[in-house]
Design a protein around this motif. Structure first.
Motif, PDB file in Angstrom:
ATOM      1  N   HIS A  55       0.168  -1.200   0.469  1.00 37.35           N
ATOM      2  CA  HIS A  55       0.137   0.137  -0.299  1.00 37.35           C
ATOM      3  C   HIS A  55       0.790   1.435  -0.277  1.00 37.35           C
ATOM      4  CE1 HIS A  55      -3.429  -2.580   0.508  1.00 37.35           C
ATOM      5  NE2 HIS A  55      -2.592  -2.952   1.587  1.00 37.35           N
ATOM      6  N   PHE A  56       0.483   2.290  -1.152  1.00 34.87           N
ATOM      7  CA  PHE A  56       1.504   3.453  -1.155  1.00 34.87           C
ATOM      8  C   PHE A  56       0.672   4.426  -0.983  1.00 34.87           C
ATOM      9  CE2 PHE A  56       4.587   0.603  -3.671  1.00 34.87           C
ATOM     10  CZ  PHE A  56       5.436   1.212  -3.208  1.00 34.87           C
ATOM     11  N   GLY A  57       0.985   5.594   0.350  1.00 37.63           N
ATOM     12  CA  GLY A  57       0.435   6.515  -0.177  1.00 37.63           C
ATOM     13  C   GLY A  57       0.730   7.926  -0.209  1.00 37.63           C
ATOM     14  N   TRP A  58       0.432   8.852  -0.554  1.00 35.85           N
ATOM     15  CA  TRP A  58       1.116  10.762  -0.439  1.00 35.85           C
ATOM     16  C   TRP A  58       1.535  10.923   1.327  1.00 35.85           C
ATOM     17  CZ3 TRP A  58       2.523  12.146  -4.007  1.00 35.85           C
ATOM     18  CH2 TRP A  58       2.439  11.901  -5.618  1.00 35.85           C
ATOM     19  N   ALA A  59       2.803  11.004   2.103  1.00 34.11           N
ATOM     20  CA  ALA A  59       2.773  11.820   3.176  1.00 34.11           C
ATOM     21  C   ALA A  59       2.745  12.552   3.351  1.00 34.11           C
ATOM     22  CB  ALA A  59       3.523  10.333   3.960  1.00 34.11           C
ATOM     23  N   LEU A  60       3.257  13.611   4.605  1.00 34.65           N
ATOM     24  CA  LEU A  60       3.593  15.142   4.888  1.00 34.65           C
ATOM     25  C   LEU A  60       3.610  15.909   4.420  1.00 34.65           C
ATOM     26  CD1 LEU A  60       6.954  12.957   6.405  1.00 34.65           C
ATOM     27  CD2 LEU A  60       5.320  13.259   7.708  1.00 34.65           C
ATOM     28  N   GLU A  61       1.975  15.709   4.069  1.00 32.17           N
ATOM     29  CA  GLU A  61       2.024  17.070   3.109  1.00 32.17           C
ATOM     30  C   GLU A  61       2.216  17.346   2.636  1.00 32.17           C
ATOM     31  OE1 GLU A  61       3.647  20.298   5.643  1.00 32.17           O
ATOM     32  OE2 GLU A  61       1.303  20.671   6.444  1.00 32.17           O
ATOM     33  N   GLY A  62       2.345  15.828   1.765  1.00 32.67           N
ATOM     34  CA  GLY A  62       2.966  15.845   0.423  1.00 32.67           C
ATOM     35  C   GLY A  62       4.403  15.830  -0.393  1.00 32.67           C
ATOM     36  N   ARG A  63       5.447  15.703   0.542  1.00 31.52           N
ATOM     37  CA  ARG A  63       6.593  15.896   1.049  1.00 31.52           C
ATOM     38  C   ARG A  63       6.739  14.440   0.861  1.00 31.52           C
ATOM     39  NH1 ARG A  63       5.806  20.296   3.877  1.00 31.52           N
ATOM     40  NH2 ARG A  63       5.306  22.108   2.919  1.00 31.52           N
ATOM     41  N   ALA A  64       6.422  13.429   0.876  1.00 32.23           N
ATOM     42  CA  ALA A  64       7.173  11.587   0.969  1.00 32.23           C
ATOM     43  C   ALA A  64       5.034  11.665   0.442  1.00 32.23           C
ATOM     44  CB  ALA A  64       7.054  11.672   2.397  1.00 32.23           C
ATOM     45  N   VAL A  65       6.477  10.244   0.230  1.00 32.35           N
ATOM     46  CA  VAL A  65       5.678   8.397  -0.170  1.00 32.35           C
ATOM     47  C   VAL A  65       5.799   7.962   0.830  1.00 32.35           C
ATOM     48  CG1 VAL A  65       4.773   6.876  -1.578  1.00 32.35           C
ATOM     49  CG2 VAL A  65       5.469   9.195  -2.925  1.00 32.35           C
ATOM     50  N   GLN A  66       4.916   7.140   1.179  1.00 34.80           N
ATOM     51  CA  GLN A  66       4.901   5.633   2.762  1.00 34.80           C
ATOM     52  C   GLN A  66       3.996   4.900   1.869  1.00 34.80           C
ATOM     53  OE1 GLN A  66       4.291   6.943   6.225  1.00 34.80           O
ATOM     54  NE2 GLN A  66       5.658   4.981   6.916  1.00 34.80           N
ATOM     55  N   ASP A  67       5.419   3.579   1.819  1.00 28.37           N
ATOM     56  CA  ASP A  67       4.298   2.437   1.854  1.00 28.37           C
ATOM     57  C   ASP A  67       4.635   1.535   2.507  1.00 28.37           C
ATOM     58  OD1 ASP A  67       6.932   0.774   0.660  1.00 28.37           O
ATOM     59  OD2 ASP A  67       6.970   3.267  -0.585  1.00 28.37           O
ATOM     60  N   ILE A  68       3.686   0.470   2.629  1.00 32.59           N
ATOM     61  CA  ILE A  68       3.677  -0.676   3.150  1.00 32.59           C
ATOM     62  C   ILE A  68       3.617  -1.869   3.111  1.00 32.59           C
ATOM     63  CG2 ILE A  68       2.144  -1.754   5.460  1.00 32.59           C
ATOM     64  CD1 ILE A  68       0.957   1.050   6.558  1.00 32.59           C
ATOM     65  N   TRP A  69       5.423  -2.913   3.319  1.00 31.84           N
ATOM     66  CA  TRP A  69       4.831  -3.776   2.058  1.00 31.84           C
ATOM     67  C   TRP A  69       4.131  -4.817   3.153  1.00 31.84           C
ATOM     68  CZ3 TRP A  69       7.447  -4.112  -2.785  1.00 31.84           C
ATOM     69  CH2 TRP A  69       7.475  -2.563  -3.303  1.00 31.84           C
ATOM     70  N   ILE A  70       3.448  -6.135   3.052  1.00 31.46           N
ATOM     71  CA  ILE A  70       3.225  -6.979   3.428  1.00 31.46           C
ATOM     72  C   ILE A  70       2.969  -8.577   3.122  1.00 31.46           C
ATOM     73  CG2 ILE A  70       1.351  -8.091   5.592  1.00 31.46           C
ATOM     74  CD1 ILE A  70       0.144  -5.170   5.719  1.00 31.46           C
ATOM     75  N   ALA A  71       3.655  -9.831   3.688  1.00 33.77           N
ATOM     76  CA  ALA A  71       3.869 -11.181   3.488  1.00 33.77           C
ATOM     77  C   ALA A  71       4.318 -12.460   4.694  1.00 33.77           C
ATOM     78  CB  ALA A  71       5.256 -11.182   2.544  1.00 33.77           C
ATOM     79  N   PRO A  72       3.312 -12.805   4.368  1.00 25.53           N
ATOM     80  CA  PRO A  72       2.390 -12.947   3.519  1.00 25.53           C
ATOM     81  C   PRO A  72       1.241 -12.063   3.233  1.00 25.53           C
ATOM     82  CG  PRO A  72       2.102 -14.853   4.719  1.00 25.53           C
ATOM     83  CD  PRO A  72       3.801 -13.792   5.266  1.00 25.53           C
ATOM     84  N   SER A  73       0.225 -11.836   2.493  1.00 24.23           N
ATOM     85  CA  SER A  73      -0.864 -11.002   3.007  1.00 24.23           C
ATOM     86  C   SER A  73      -1.797 -11.239   4.018  1.00 24.23           C
ATOM     87  CB  SER A  73      -1.666 -11.194   1.494  1.00 24.23           C
ATOM     88  OG  SER A  73      -2.155 -12.198   1.066  1.00 24.23           O
ATOM     89  N   ARG A  74      -2.334 -10.319   4.552  1.00 21.06           N
ATOM     90  CA  ARG A  74      -3.113 -10.179   5.460  1.00 21.06           C
ATOM     91  C   ARG A  74      -4.279 -11.597   4.745  1.00 21.06           C
ATOM     92  NH1 ARG A  74      -4.415  -4.226   7.329  1.00 21.06           N
ATOM     93  NH2 ARG A  74      -4.459  -4.179   4.696  1.00 21.06           N
ATOM     94  N   SER A  75      -4.787 -11.375   4.370  1.00 18.77           N
ATOM     95  CA  SER A  75      -5.923 -11.753   3.424  1.00 18.77           C
ATOM     96  C   SER A  75      -5.828 -13.463   3.020  1.00 18.77           C
ATOM     97  CB  SER A  75      -7.107 -11.418   1.775  1.00 18.77           C
ATOM     98  OG  SER A  75      -6.264 -11.251   1.622  1.00 18.77           O
ATOM     99  N   GLU A  76      -5.050 -13.973   2.861  1.00 17.95           N
ATOM    100  CA  GLU A  76      -3.945 -14.990   2.449  1.00 17.95           C
ATOM    101  C   GLU A  76      -3.624 -16.501   3.601  1.00 17.95           C
ATOM    102  OE1 GLU A  76      -2.714 -16.064  -1.666  1.00 17.95           O
ATOM    103  OE2 GLU A  76      -3.696 -14.130  -2.173  1.00 17.95           O
ATOM    104  N   ARG A  77      -3.482 -15.199   4.579  1.00 15.25           N
ATOM    105  CA  ARG A  77      -2.304 -15.586   5.795  1.00 15.25           C
ATOM    106  C   ARG A  77      -3.136 -16.787   6.670  1.00 15.25           C
ATOM    107  NH1 ARG A  77      -0.582 -11.591   9.622  1.00 15.25           N
ATOM    108  NH2 ARG A  77       0.402 -10.892   7.921  1.00 15.25           N
ATOM    109  N   GLN A  78      -2.354 -17.844   6.778  1.00 14.96           N
ATOM    110  CA  GLN A  78      -2.925 -18.725   7.539  1.00 14.96           C
ATOM    111  C   GLN A  78      -2.555 -18.650   8.971  1.00 14.96           C
ATOM    112  OE1 GLN A  78      -4.686 -20.860   5.906  1.00 14.96           O
ATOM    113  NE2 GLN A  78      -4.682 -19.895   4.215  1.00 14.96           N
ATOM    114  N   PRO A  79      -3.493 -19.377   9.734  1.00 18.36           N
ATOM    115  CA  PRO A  79      -3.544 -19.082  10.844  1.00 18.36           C
ATOM    116  C   PRO A  79      -2.520 -19.582  11.933  1.00 18.36           C
ATOM    117  CG  PRO A  79      -6.050 -19.792  10.969  1.00 18.36           C
ATOM    118  CD  PRO A  79      -5.249 -19.999   9.111  1.00 18.36           C
ATOM    119  N   GLY A  80      -1.617 -19.424  12.860  1.00 16.73           N
ATOM    120  CA  GLY A  80      -0.087 -19.300  12.754  1.00 16.73           C
ATOM    121  C   GLY A  80       0.731 -19.936  11.745  1.00 16.73           C
TER     122      GLY A  80
END
Length: 181
Positions: A55-80
């Motif tokens: 997920h990428f988004g504009w940040a800090l009054e548009g002077r930065a781009v912040q992103d979050i990288w997740i693996a495995p994805s939250r929707s496909e992660r198995q319990p444990g």
């Protein structure tokens, strides 16, 4: 939702800062949500593959781009199932050097990398030195409006030979998230 969390409201921006809008699109074109696959090689060079979300988004009054990288994805992660990564990048454009100052942090593995980024033809290259002196590059390649290929590679001989350590193959999930500058 942002109003309920003042920190998120202060972090979030609706678009790039006007005084650097054109330069901000190097990474701003990725603003939105992405999903796909992460392929990576462990310390024994064994290949693994899992789901991923970014997920990428504009940040800090548009002077930065912040992103979050997740693996495995939250929707496909198995319990444990263990997390492979759940980290964030802060990308700040430096008009003085016409480069990007980038910080990656992954609390899952206690990884903290600081690098510089720049356009390289149609690609984006981010680079830093690892503690052992090896060069590490993170590259965005094959960039289209709805997909990109991200590569992590390392070189112990100052760029003569590169070893692939991981790659993401991602596709856009939210088609209307890019706003024209």
């Amino acid at each position: 939702m942002l109003n309920a969390f003042p920190m998120l409201s202060a972090l979030h921006a609706d678009g790039p800062a006007a005084d650097r809008a054109a330069a901000m699109w190097l990474y701003g074109r990725f603003v939105g949500s992405w999903s796909g696959r992460l392929i990576y090689f462990d310390a024994q060079n064994i290949r693994h593959e899992t789901s991923a979300e970014v997920h990428f988004g504009w940040a800090l009054e548009g002077r930065a781009v912040q992103d979050i990288w997740i693996a495995p994805s939250r929707s496909e992660r198995q319990p444990g199932e263990p997390q492979i990564m759940y980290g964030a990048t802060l990308r700040v454009y430096d008009p003085g050097s016409d480069t990007w100052q980038i910080i990656w942090t992954d609390p899952v593995w206690q990884v903290y990398d600081r690098m510089t980024g720049r356009a390289d033809g149609d690609n984006i290259v981010q680079e830093y030195r690892m503690p052992d002196g090896a060069r590490c590059q993170w590259m965005f390649t094959e960039i289209t409006e709805n997909s990109f290929h991200w590569i992590r590679r390392e070189s112990t001989d100052d760029g003569l030979h590169w070893e692939l350590r991981g790659e993401f193959l991602l596709h856009r999930q939210v088609s209307d998230s890019i706003k024209a500058a």
